[in-house]
Motif scaffolding. Structure first.
Motif, PDB file in Angstrom:
ATOM      1  N   TYR B  44       0.835  -1.197   0.000  1.00  0.00           N
ATOM      2  CA  TYR B  44       0.000   0.000   0.000  1.00  0.00           C
ATOM      3  C   TYR B  44       0.872   1.250   0.000  1.00  0.00           C
ATOM      4  O   TYR B  44       1.877   1.313   0.700  1.00  0.00           O
ATOM      5  CB  TYR B  44      -0.869   0.011   1.251  1.00  0.00           C
ATOM      6  N   LEU B  70      -6.149   9.462  -8.086  1.00  0.00           N
ATOM      7  CA  LEU B  70      -6.488   8.325  -7.232  1.00  0.00           C
ATOM      8  C   LEU B  70      -7.998   8.180  -7.101  1.00  0.00           C
ATOM      9  O   LEU B  70      -8.520   7.067  -7.086  1.00  0.00           O
ATOM     10  CB  LEU B  70      -5.824   8.487  -5.866  1.00  0.00           C
ATOM     11  N   ASP B  74      -9.805   4.857  -8.381  1.00  0.00           N
ATOM     12  CA  ASP B  74     -10.646   4.143  -7.418  1.00  0.00           C
ATOM     13  C   ASP B  74     -12.038   3.925  -7.998  1.00  0.00           C
ATOM     14  O   ASP B  74     -12.574   2.820  -7.979  1.00  0.00           O
ATOM     15  CB  ASP B  74     -10.697   4.953  -6.123  1.00  0.00           C
ATOM     16  N   VAL B  79      -7.724   0.827  -8.743  1.00  0.00           N
ATOM     17  CA  VAL B  79      -7.041   0.734  -7.445  1.00  0.00           C
ATOM     18  C   VAL B  79      -8.079   0.610  -6.330  1.00  0.00           C
ATOM     19  O   VAL B  79      -9.251   0.952  -6.508  1.00  0.00           O
ATOM     20  CB  VAL B  79      -6.129   1.959  -7.153  1.00  0.00           C
ATOM     21  N   ASN B  80      -7.637   0.098  -5.208  1.00  0.00           N
ATOM     22  CA  ASN B  80      -8.474   0.042  -4.013  1.00  0.00           C
ATOM     23  C   ASN B  80      -7.894   0.968  -2.967  1.00  0.00           C
ATOM     24  O   ASN B  80      -6.681   1.020  -2.775  1.00  0.00           O
ATOM     25  CB  ASN B  80      -8.521  -1.381  -3.444  1.00  0.00           C
ATOM     26  N   ARG B  81      -8.794   1.675  -2.315  1.00  0.00           N
ATOM     27  CA  ARG B  81      -8.401   2.590  -1.246  1.00  0.00           C
ATOM     28  C   ARG B  81      -8.587   1.852   0.081  1.00  0.00           C
ATOM     29  O   ARG B  81      -9.571   1.144   0.263  1.00  0.00           O
ATOM     30  CB  ARG B  81      -9.317   3.800  -1.289  1.00  0.00           C
ATOM     31  N   PHE B  91      -3.307   3.219  -0.955  1.00  0.00           N
ATOM     32  CA  PHE B  91      -3.846   2.685  -2.202  1.00  0.00           C
ATOM     33  C   PHE B  91      -3.036   1.513  -2.691  1.00  0.00           C
ATOM     34  O   PHE B  91      -1.818   1.445  -2.481  1.00  0.00           O
ATOM     35  CB  PHE B  91      -3.849   3.792  -3.262  1.00  0.00           C
TER      36      PHE B  91
END
Lengths: 160, 160
Positions: B44, B70, B74, B79-81, B91
DNA sequence: GTGTCTGCAAAGTCTTTGCACCATA
DNA sequence: TATGGTGCAAAGACTTTGCAGACAC
């Protein structure tokens, strides 16, 4: 003692007063109120939500005191801090939910928490096996794990 | 094209350009760089860490652009937060880790992530059973679950 | 009475927004 | 060339810190 405060002052978390005094700290009304609000909550609360609830009965409280108390209660292990990514930390009374093992069903809208007992043994058995294999294989020193199911609770589903 | 930028501009996440263009948006250098940094990261990263890494090769980039990118990545599911409670969002490239099912071993110090394949089938079997019982019993509409093991990775253990 | 705690206000961080200029398509 | 994107700076939101007065013990 302040007569502006109608809220019950004895939170169920009996280790509060002992823990406070053991550290040479003082038992105060704001500390009891913060613990009390969390103790009677049925889910995660943000610092501001705690502050707002306390102000209903005890208008003089300051937000900074709520934050300071939450840091203290977190360090004492009486509450757990968690961050759901909505911009503010949320807190919940620790109770039986130990710091190493946390299994919860959380509502994504209101942060209400349902504690479940189904499958907890199955989960723990599996997780012990997973932990020992992972720590050996990847050289990690594993401290804790989190299992969370996220969804919408019945109340919030109705509101939609 | 900017000759100040030495970084490889083609991130592995091939759906990036298509996804961007499908939305009527434009493919730009900052967007490629943010995706590229995340694509080559082994854990991350915070917005600021991404910003710092990009500035090594492309000093003109602005932090606001990193944040805006971002948000976009997202929303696109690239991407994942995630929020570890240390005060800033972090992220990671989404890859096979879908939004409904996330199993990870995370270092609490450097946020490095190890993806494991052991027990994944056992976990999924158990979790399907747990989910169906919980959703029936408590009326929750369950959307996703998180399983995370936290610990200290070998590198960080050595540093201590 | 002493040392801690509190409330207020100010400062600190992370993140988002507004705007004029720039770049992609 | 026409939008959309960028960088900068300012604003916003949450949290922490400093300090003088208040309170617990």
């Amino acid at each position: 003692m302040d007569e502006n405060c109608n809220r019950r002052l004895i939170p169920c978390c009996m280790n509060l007063e002992g823990g406070i005094r053991n550290r040479g700290l003082r038992m105060t009304i704001p500390r009891q109120l913060v613990a009390g609000v969390l103790d009677t909550a049925d889910g995660y609360l943000s610092a501001d939500e705690i502050y707002t609830r306390i102000r209903e009965d005890y208008p003089g409280i300051g937000l900074a005191t709520v934050y300071r108390t939450l840091v203290l209660l977190d360090e004492m292990g009486i509450v757990n801090r968690y961050n759901f990514g909505d911009g503010c930390a949320r807190f919940i009374i620790a109770e039986e939910q130990t710091s190493e093992h946390s299994h919860q069903l959380v509502c994504e809208k209101c942060f209400k928490v349902v504690k479940y007992s189904d499958f907890v043994k199955d989960e723990l058995d599996l997780f012990r096996r997973v932990e020992s294999v992972l720590s050996e294989k990847h050289g990690f020193e594993i401290n804790r794990h989190i299992v969370q199911f996220y969804g919408i609770c019945p109340d919030c589903k109705e509101e939609k």
